[in-house]
Motif scaffolding. Sequence first.
Motif, PDB file in Angstrom:
ATOM      1  N   SER A   1       0.817  -1.217   0.000  1.00 60.66           N
ATOM      2  CA  SER A   1       0.000   0.000   0.000  1.00 60.66           C
ATOM      3  C   SER A   1       0.849   1.264   0.000  1.00 60.66           C
ATOM      4  O   SER A   1       0.340   2.355  -0.228  1.00 60.66           O
ATOM      5  CB  SER A   1      -0.926   0.013   1.218  1.00 60.66           C
ATOM      6  N   GLY A   2       2.138   1.127   0.271  1.00 62.24           N
ATOM      7  CA  GLY A   2       3.014   2.291   0.302  1.00 62.24           C
ATOM      8  C   GLY A   2       3.124   2.911   1.677  1.00 62.24           C
ATOM      9  O   GLY A   2       3.853   3.877   1.873  1.00 62.24           O
ATOM     10  N   LEU A   3       2.411   2.380   2.636  1.00 62.50           N
ATOM     11  CA  LEU A   3       2.458   2.924   3.988  1.00 62.50           C
ATOM     12  C   LEU A   3       3.842   2.768   4.609  1.00 62.50           C
ATOM     13  O   LEU A   3       4.282   3.614   5.385  1.00 62.50           O
ATOM     14  CB  LEU A   3       1.402   2.243   4.859  1.00 62.50           C
ATOM     15  N   ALA A   4       4.550   1.718   4.241  1.00 63.14           N
ATOM     16  CA  ALA A   4       5.901   1.508   4.774  1.00 63.14           C
ATOM     17  C   ALA A   4       6.833   2.633   4.332  1.00 63.14           C
ATOM     18  O   ALA A   4       7.672   3.095   5.110  1.00 63.14           O
ATOM     19  CB  ALA A   4       6.445   0.160   4.318  1.00 63.14           C
TER      20      ALA A   4
ATOM     21  N   ALA B   1       5.829   5.674   6.416  1.00 56.56           N
ATOM     22  CA  ALA B   1       6.135   5.533   7.839  1.00 56.56           C
ATOM     23  C   ALA B   1       7.625   5.693   8.121  1.00 56.56           C
ATOM     24  O   ALA B   1       8.012   6.282   9.131  1.00 56.56           O
ATOM     25  CB  ALA B   1       5.654   4.176   8.344  1.00 56.56           C
ATOM     26  N   PHE B   2       8.464   5.175   7.243  1.00 53.24           N
ATOM     27  CA  PHE B   2       9.903   5.220   7.489  1.00 53.24           C
ATOM     28  C   PHE B   2      10.617   6.297   6.687  1.00 53.24           C
ATOM     29  O   PHE B   2      11.826   6.468   6.810  1.00 53.24           O
ATOM     30  CB  PHE B   2      10.529   3.852   7.209  1.00 53.24           C
ATOM     31  N   GLY B   3       9.889   7.018   5.854  1.00 51.38           N
ATOM     32  CA  GLY B   3      10.470   8.135   5.123  1.00 51.38           C
ATOM     33  C   GLY B   3      11.437   7.740   4.021  1.00 51.38           C
ATOM     34  O   GLY B   3      12.298   8.523   3.649  1.00 51.38           O
ATOM     35  N   THR B   4      11.306   6.550   3.498  1.00 54.55           N
ATOM     36  CA  THR B   4      12.190   6.129   2.413  1.00 54.55           C
ATOM     37  C   THR B   4      11.540   6.449   1.074  1.00 54.55           C
ATOM     38  O   THR B   4      10.318   6.455   0.957  1.00 54.55           O
ATOM     39  CB  THR B   4      12.473   4.617   2.484  1.00 54.55           C
ATOM     40  N   PRO B   5      12.354   6.719   0.071  1.00 59.06           N
ATOM     41  CA  PRO B   5      11.760   7.015  -1.243  1.00 59.06           C
ATOM     42  C   PRO B   5      11.157   5.765  -1.870  1.00 59.06           C
ATOM     43  O   PRO B   5      11.634   4.658  -1.652  1.00 59.06           O
ATOM     44  CB  PRO B   5      12.944   7.521  -2.061  1.00 59.06           C
ATOM     45  N   ARG B   6      10.126   5.969  -2.633  1.00 61.08           N
ATOM     46  CA  ARG B   6       9.499   4.844  -3.332  1.00 61.08           C
ATOM     47  C   ARG B   6      10.417   4.380  -4.461  1.00 61.08           C
ATOM     48  O   ARG B   6      11.266   5.140  -4.919  1.00 61.08           O
ATOM     49  CB  ARG B   6       8.146   5.269  -3.873  1.00 61.08           C
ATOM     50  N   PRO B   7      10.270   3.144  -4.898  1.00 65.10           N
ATOM     51  CA  PRO B   7      11.188   2.612  -5.919  1.00 65.10           C
ATOM     52  C   PRO B   7      11.234   3.431  -7.206  1.00 65.10           C
ATOM     53  O   PRO B   7      12.275   3.490  -7.853  1.00 65.10           O
ATOM     54  CB  PRO B   7      10.637   1.218  -6.194  1.00 65.10           C
ATOM     55  N   ASP B   8      10.143   4.073  -7.567  1.00 61.29           N
ATOM     56  CA  ASP B   8      10.155   4.849  -8.809  1.00 61.29           C
ATOM     57  C   ASP B   8      10.804   6.224  -8.652  1.00 61.29           C
ATOM     58  O   ASP B   8      10.973   6.941  -9.629  1.00 61.29           O
ATOM     59  CB  ASP B   8       8.738   4.994  -9.364  1.00 61.29           C
ATOM     60  N   THR B   9      11.183   6.610  -7.436  1.00 59.18           N
ATOM     61  CA  THR B   9      11.826   7.913  -7.241  1.00 59.18           C
ATOM     62  C   THR B   9      13.306   7.804  -6.914  1.00 59.18           C
ATOM     63  O   THR B   9      13.943   8.813  -6.630  1.00 59.18           O
ATOM     64  CB  THR B   9      11.128   8.711  -6.123  1.00 59.18           C
TER      65      THR B   9
END
Length: 82
Positions: free
Chosen positions: A41-44, A47-55
Motif C-alpha cells: 500500500s506504500g504505507l511503509a 512511515a519510514f520516510g524512504t523514497p518509493r522505488p520509482d523515485t
Amino acid sequence: MAAGSTGERPFFEIITSVRYWIIHAVALPAIFVAGFLFVSSGLAYDAFGTPRPDTYFQAGESKAPVVVQRFDSKAELDTRLK
C-alpha cells in the motif's frame, strides 16, 4: 521428572498440540498478510520516510546519484528530488 529437567513442556508435545496449530494457523498468515499490505500500500515508505522505488532514479539520469557533500546531504537530496 528427569534429572536436570526445568519442568517445561517438551517441544514435541507443544508442536503436536491441537491448540498450538489452531493459534498458529491464524496468527502466521495474518502476520504475513499484514506485512504484505503494509508494503504494497506504500504505507511503509511513508512511515519510514524512504523514497518509493520509482523515485530512486530520475528519468534523465544515466547513473546512480552520488552525494558529494557529507554534511549537506539532506539539502542535496531535496534539491535533486524537486
